[in-house]
Design a protein around this motif. Structure first.
Motif, PDB file in Angstrom:
ATOM      1  N   GLU A   1      35.005  -4.963  18.246  1.00  0.00           N
ATOM      2  CA  GLU A   1      35.489  -6.295  17.913  1.00  0.00           C
ATOM      3  C   GLU A   1      34.734  -7.301  18.767  1.00  0.00           C
ATOM      4  O   GLU A   1      34.570  -7.105  19.964  1.00  0.00           O
ATOM      5  N   PHE A   2      34.284  -8.370  18.132  1.00  0.00           N
ATOM      6  CA  PHE A   2      33.542  -9.419  18.826  1.00  0.00           C
ATOM      7  C   PHE A   2      34.003 -10.769  18.282  1.00  0.00           C
ATOM      8  O   PHE A   2      34.099 -10.955  17.068  1.00  0.00           O
ATOM      9  N   LYS A   3      34.268 -11.696  19.190  1.00  0.00           N
ATOM     10  CA  LYS A   3      34.603 -13.073  18.804  1.00  0.00           C
ATOM     11  C   LYS A   3      33.578 -13.996  19.430  1.00  0.00           C
ATOM     12  O   LYS A   3      33.295 -13.895  20.623  1.00  0.00           O
ATOM     13  N   GLY A   4      33.024 -14.879  18.630  1.00  0.00           N
ATOM     14  CA  GLY A   4      32.053 -15.825  19.145  1.00  0.00           C
ATOM     15  C   GLY A   4      31.787 -16.926  18.141  1.00  0.00           C
ATOM     16  O   GLY A   4      32.528 -17.103  17.164  1.00  0.00           O
ATOM     17  N   GLU A   5      30.703 -17.644  18.383  1.00  0.00           N
ATOM     18  CA  GLU A   5      30.300 -18.722  17.487  1.00  0.00           C
ATOM     19  C   GLU A   5      28.780 -18.714  17.391  1.00  0.00           C
ATOM     20  O   GLU A   5      28.088 -18.602  18.402  1.00  0.00           O
ATOM     21  N   PHE A   6      28.282 -18.822  16.159  1.00  0.00           N
ATOM     22  CA  PHE A   6      26.834 -18.888  15.918  1.00  0.00           C
ATOM     23  C   PHE A   6      26.561 -19.993  14.913  1.00  0.00           C
ATOM     24  O   PHE A   6      27.271 -20.113  13.908  1.00  0.00           O
ATOM     25  N   HIS A   7      25.536 -20.792  15.168  1.00  0.00           N
ATOM     26  CA  HIS A   7      25.151 -21.893  14.277  1.00  0.00           C
ATOM     27  C   HIS A   7      26.350 -22.793  13.956  1.00  0.00           C
ATOM     28  O   HIS A   7      26.475 -23.310  12.847  1.00  0.00           O
ATOM     29  N   GLY A   8      27.270 -22.948  14.930  1.00  0.00           N
ATOM     30  CA  GLY A   8      28.426 -23.807  14.742  1.00  0.00           C
ATOM     31  C   GLY A   8      29.556 -23.198  13.924  1.00  0.00           C
ATOM     32  O   GLY A   8      30.520 -23.893  13.598  1.00  0.00           O
ATOM     33  N   ASN A   9      29.449 -21.913  13.585  1.00  0.00           N
ATOM     34  CA  ASN A   9      30.485 -21.259  12.781  1.00  0.00           C
ATOM     35  C   ASN A   9      31.201 -20.179  13.587  1.00  0.00           C
ATOM     36  O   ASN A   9      30.587 -19.479  14.387  1.00  0.00           O
ATOM     37  N   VAL A  10      32.492 -20.041  13.336  1.00  0.00           N
ATOM     38  CA  VAL A  10      33.293 -18.991  13.962  1.00  0.00           C
ATOM     39  C   VAL A  10      32.790 -17.639  13.457  1.00  0.00           C
ATOM     40  O   VAL A  10      32.476 -17.477  12.277  1.00  0.00           O
ATOM     41  N   PHE A  11      32.710 -16.686  14.364  1.00  0.00           N
ATOM     42  CA  PHE A  11      32.286 -15.333  14.012  1.00  0.00           C
ATOM     43  C   PHE A  11      33.228 -14.356  14.707  1.00  0.00           C
ATOM     44  O   PHE A  11      33.212 -14.232  15.915  1.00  0.00           O
ATOM     45  N   HIS A  12      34.093 -13.713  13.915  1.00  0.00           N
ATOM     46  CA  HIS A  12      35.050 -12.741  14.439  1.00  0.00           C
ATOM     47  C   HIS A  12      34.797 -11.434  13.696  1.00  0.00           C
ATOM     48  O   HIS A  12      35.275 -11.229  12.582  1.00  0.00           O
ATOM     49  N   ASP A  13      34.040 -10.578  14.316  1.00  0.00           N
ATOM     50  CA  ASP A  13      33.590  -9.340  13.686  1.00  0.00           C
ATOM     51  C   ASP A  13      34.456  -8.174  14.161  1.00  0.00           C
ATOM     52  O   ASP A  13      34.542  -7.908  15.359  1.00  0.00           O
TER      53      ASP A  13
END
Length: 186
Positions: free
Chosen positions: A106-118
């Motif tokens: 599980e990974f939570k972050g932000e890329f290119h201004g978008n939420v990314f919760h994988d």
């Protein structure tokens, strides 16, 4: 649009599907296949890809040789074979894929201004291939490089190069390779 199977804690499809971007926005569990290409020269080497700067996650980071999301209705192995062909231009012999194990991540972050919760469950494989020329998918990969396995482990452990590689996955590969004889796969 790319649709993925929603899976349970063991990686079994639940019968529901979700669009990939929604899965990453809401943290919905799905499956991926990871294939680490290896070869033996003077030392064990591992192929790393440098992800495109346009990737939706971890742009411009070194990563697994080839990996990808598993489309709804597909298996881990067929996805691993398809991704290797698409990303690196190589044909993988299913019988020579070395299963290393399953990873829950599980990974939570932000890329290119978008939420990314994988939230993903991955089958991890190794594949022996002594080759220097690859046809990389430019939309996905900037380049590929061979690196000694020891240098890769040291680099990830001490953050010596920009990467999105997880140490426990490298340990999984190392433990698998200690238990088998590579000669059986050559």
């Amino acid at each position: 649009m790319e649709y993925l199977d929603v899976v349970d804690e063991l990686g079994n499809p639940t019968g529901q599907i979700v669009e990939r971007t929604i899965a990453h926005e809401k943290g919905i569990r799905h499956r991926t296949s990871h294939v680490w290409i290896i070869r033996k020269k003077e030392k064990l080497e591992i192929l790393l890809q440098l992800r495109s700067k346009e990737k939706d996650s971890f742009p411009s980071c070194f990563d697994i040789s080839t990996a990808g999301h598993i489309p709804a209705g597909c298996s881990y192995v067929e996805s691993a074979i398809r991704e290797a062909k698409e990303e690196l231009g190589i044909e993988i012999d299913e019988k020579k894929l070395i299963y290393c194990g399953k990873q829950n991540r599980e990974f939570k972050g932000e890329f290119h201004g978008n939420v990314f919760h994988d939230v993903q469950i991955s089958n991890v494989y190794c594949y022996y291939l002594d080759q220097d020329q690859f046809t990389v998918q430019k939309e996905e990969i900037e380049k590929v490089v061979w690196m000694s396995f020891d240098d890769c482990v040291n680099g990830v452990k001490h953050n010596l190069f920009n990467n999105c590689i997880f140490m426990d996955e490298l340990e999984l590969i190392e433990n698998t390779l200690k238990q088998i004889s590579l000669e059986n796969y050559l």
